[in-house]
Design a protein around this motif. Structure first.
Motif, PDB file in Angstrom:
ATOM      1  N   PRO A 158      36.928  49.458  41.274  1.00 28.12           N
ATOM      2  CA  PRO A 158      36.461  48.898  39.997  1.00 28.12           C
ATOM      3  C   PRO A 158      35.963  47.462  40.130  1.00 28.12           C
ATOM      4  N   TYR A 159      34.985  47.122  39.311  1.00 30.52           N
ATOM      5  CA  TYR A 159      34.411  45.767  39.256  1.00 30.52           C
ATOM      6  C   TYR A 159      33.840  45.319  40.614  1.00 30.52           C
ATOM      7  N   SER A 160      33.199  46.241  41.298  1.00 26.52           N
ATOM      8  CA  SER A 160      32.634  45.926  42.608  1.00 26.52           C
ATOM      9  C   SER A 160      31.414  45.016  42.490  1.00 26.52           C
ATOM     10  N   GLN A 161      31.433  43.953  43.290  1.00 23.28           N
ATOM     11  CA  GLN A 161      30.301  43.045  43.393  1.00 23.28           C
ATOM     12  C   GLN A 161      30.044  42.816  44.888  1.00 23.28           C
ATOM     13  N   PHE A 162      28.981  43.454  45.395  1.00 22.13           N
ATOM     14  CA  PHE A 162      28.691  43.445  46.828  1.00 22.13           C
ATOM     15  C   PHE A 162      27.927  42.182  47.207  1.00 22.13           C
ATOM     16  N   PHE A 163      28.372  41.579  48.333  1.00 22.34           N
ATOM     17  CA  PHE A 163      27.746  40.332  48.778  1.00 22.34           C
ATOM     18  C   PHE A 163      27.365  40.341  50.257  1.00 22.34           C
ATOM     19  N   ASP A 164      27.801  41.360  51.015  1.00 19.51           N
ATOM     20  CA  ASP A 164      27.470  41.395  52.438  1.00 19.51           C
ATOM     21  C   ASP A 164      27.647  42.815  52.965  1.00 19.51           C
ATOM     22  N   GLY A 165      26.538  43.550  53.097  1.00 19.09           N
ATOM     23  CA  GLY A 165      26.663  44.928  53.548  1.00 19.09           C
ATOM     24  C   GLY A 165      27.560  45.712  52.617  1.00 19.09           C
ATOM     25  N   GLY A 166      28.589  46.357  53.161  1.00 16.34           N
ATOM     26  CA  GLY A 166      29.507  47.111  52.306  1.00 16.34           C
ATOM     27  C   GLY A 166      30.681  46.300  51.819  1.00 16.34           C
ATOM     28  N   GLN A 167      30.642  44.978  52.004  1.00 14.79           N
ATOM     29  CA  GLN A 167      31.770  44.133  51.602  1.00 14.79           C
ATOM     30  C   GLN A 167      31.551  43.586  50.196  1.00 14.79           C
ATOM     31  N   ALA A 168      32.604  43.671  49.401  1.00 14.67           N
ATOM     32  CA  ALA A 168      32.484  43.338  47.980  1.00 14.67           C
ATOM     33  C   ALA A 168      33.785  42.784  47.435  1.00 14.67           C
ATOM     34  N   PHE A 169      33.675  42.047  46.338  1.00 12.57           N
ATOM     35  CA  PHE A 169      34.828  41.773  45.499  1.00 12.57           C
ATOM     36  C   PHE A 169      35.117  43.048  44.722  1.00 12.57           C
ATOM     37  N   HIS A 170      36.366  43.458  44.630  1.00 13.29           N
ATOM     38  CA  HIS A 170      36.721  44.562  43.728  1.00 13.29           C
ATOM     39  C   HIS A 170      38.221  44.581  43.503  1.00 13.29           C
ATOM     40  N   SER A 171      38.637  45.257  42.460  1.00 15.88           N
ATOM     41  CA  SER A 171      40.060  45.285  42.133  1.00 15.88           C
ATOM     42  C   SER A 171      40.779  46.366  42.924  1.00 15.88           C
ATOM     43  N   THR A 172      42.078  46.155  43.087  1.00 11.51           N
ATOM     44  CA  THR A 172      42.940  47.147  43.712  1.00 11.51           C
ATOM     45  C   THR A 172      44.308  47.051  43.070  1.00 11.51           C
ATOM     46  N   THR A 173      45.080  48.122  43.169  1.00 14.07           N
ATOM     47  CA  THR A 173      46.432  48.109  42.622  1.00 14.07           C
ATOM     48  C   THR A 173      47.461  47.697  43.672  1.00 14.07           C
ATOM     49  N   LYS A 174      47.027  47.530  44.927  1.00 12.92           N
ATOM     50  CA  LYS A 174      47.946  47.095  45.969  1.00 12.92           C
ATOM     51  C   LYS A 174      48.300  45.622  45.784  1.00 12.92           C
ATOM     52  N   SER A 175      49.425  45.245  46.349  1.00 11.57           N
ATOM     53  CA  SER A 175      49.800  43.827  46.363  1.00 11.57           C
ATOM     54  C   SER A 175      48.754  43.045  47.144  1.00 11.57           C
ATOM     55  N   MET A 176      48.458  41.829  46.683  1.00 12.87           N
ATOM     56  CA  MET A 176      47.526  40.983  47.414  1.00 12.87           C
ATOM     57  C   MET A 176      48.085  40.566  48.772  1.00 12.87           C
ATOM     58  N   TRP A 177      49.386  40.757  48.979  1.00 15.03           N
ATOM     59  CA  TRP A 177      50.009  40.348  50.236  1.00 15.03           C
ATOM     60  C   TRP A 177      50.395  41.553  51.079  1.00 15.03           C
ATOM     61  N   ASN A 178      49.795  42.695  50.780  1.00 18.97           N
ATOM     62  CA  ASN A 178      50.088  43.919  51.519  1.00 18.97           C
ATOM     63  C   ASN A 178      49.363  43.916  52.864  1.00 18.97           C
ATOM     64  N   PRO A 179      50.118  43.898  53.979  1.00 18.08           N
ATOM     65  CA  PRO A 179      49.463  43.909  55.283  1.00 18.08           C
ATOM     66  C   PRO A 179      49.019  45.332  55.657  1.00 18.08           C
ATOM     67  N   PRO A 180      48.087  45.472  56.595  1.00 19.33           N
ATOM     68  CA  PRO A 180      47.441  44.386  57.329  1.00 19.33           C
ATOM     69  C   PRO A 180      46.213  43.815  56.619  1.00 19.33           C
ATOM     70  N   GLY A 181      45.710  44.456  55.575  1.00 19.60           N
ATOM     71  CA  GLY A 181      44.549  43.962  54.856  1.00 19.60           C
ATOM     72  C   GLY A 181      43.570  45.064  54.520  1.00 19.60           C
TER      73      GLY A 181
END
Length: 215
Positions: A158-181
């Motif tokens: 959700p709320y995807s905003q692509f800025f480099d190839g397939g890389q984008a800002f977007h929401s997730t329900t995971k913790s922001m500190w969930n490893p490995p990334g």
């Protein structure tokens, strides 16, 4: 994966099922972060507190061991707190672009600024893991999709905003500190991703710098 000595494997050597008696290499630092008595010795209460932190953020094995991944996560949180309301104090993100979304991989932080004025954030983010790192440098948002479906990962973004190839800002329900990334995207909490969606548009600048801990 080898588990530290003291992990319960039916031997009765741990305080509770899957809780280790072993003192970790970052015991004192973890105890201090969690507000525990700082004595550098694992206790049942220490293990319970560490396990709760690990479970909240998806850190495995969730056995209450004060190891490097747990401490790295806590260290990142401390760096984020230290940023306060001046995340660009060092001037790493350009201030001559007008509105720009900044991503600091080292602190796993993002914010939006207009010149030197902070307009949103800073907020914690979850960026690319080792091998699929979020690429650094100057970018621009080129495509937005409010409810994007990833054909690669078979998940909603959700709320995807692509800025480099397939890389984008977007929401997730995971913790922001969930490893490995992430697989390279800049994951955000739903409220933050929505705010970015409302504040940014196609053509806006994005600047990514630093290096994510552990990559």
């Amino acid at each position: 994966m080898l588990l530290p000595l003291g992990v319960a494997l039916g031997s009765g050597t741990a305080y509770a099922a899957s809780c280790t008696t072993s003192t970790g290499p970052y015991q004192k630092q973890v105890e201090k972060f969690l507000g525990r008595p700082v004595d550098g010795r694992q206790s049942a209460a220490d293990c319970k507190a560490i396990r709760a932190f690990q479970a909240k953020h998806g850190i495995t094995p969730t056995i209450g061991y004060a190891g490097p991944i747990t401490w790295r996560t806590m260290s990142t949180m401390l760096a984020q707190r230290a940023a306060g309301n001046n995340p660009n104090k060092a001037g790493r993100c350009p201030t001559n672009k007008g509105r720009i979304a900044c991503v600091d991989l080292t602190r796993q932080l993002s914010w939006i600024q207009d010149g030197r004025t902070l307009t949103y954030g800073p907020v914690p983010v979850r960026t690319g893991k080792n091998g699929t790192e979020t690429r650094t440098g100057a970018k621009k948002i080129y495509w937005r999709n409010i409810n994007h479906w990833s054909t690669l990962y078979k998940v909603w973004m959700p709320y995807s905003q692509f800025f480099d190839g397939g890389q984008a800002f977007h929401s997730t329900t995971k913790s922001m500190w969930n490893p490995p990334g992430s697989g390279g995207c800049v994951n955000m909490r739903p409220a933050d991703a929505k705010a970015y969606w409302n504040l940014l548009k196609n053509g806006d600048d994005v600047y990514v710098y630093g290096r994510k801990p552990g990559t």
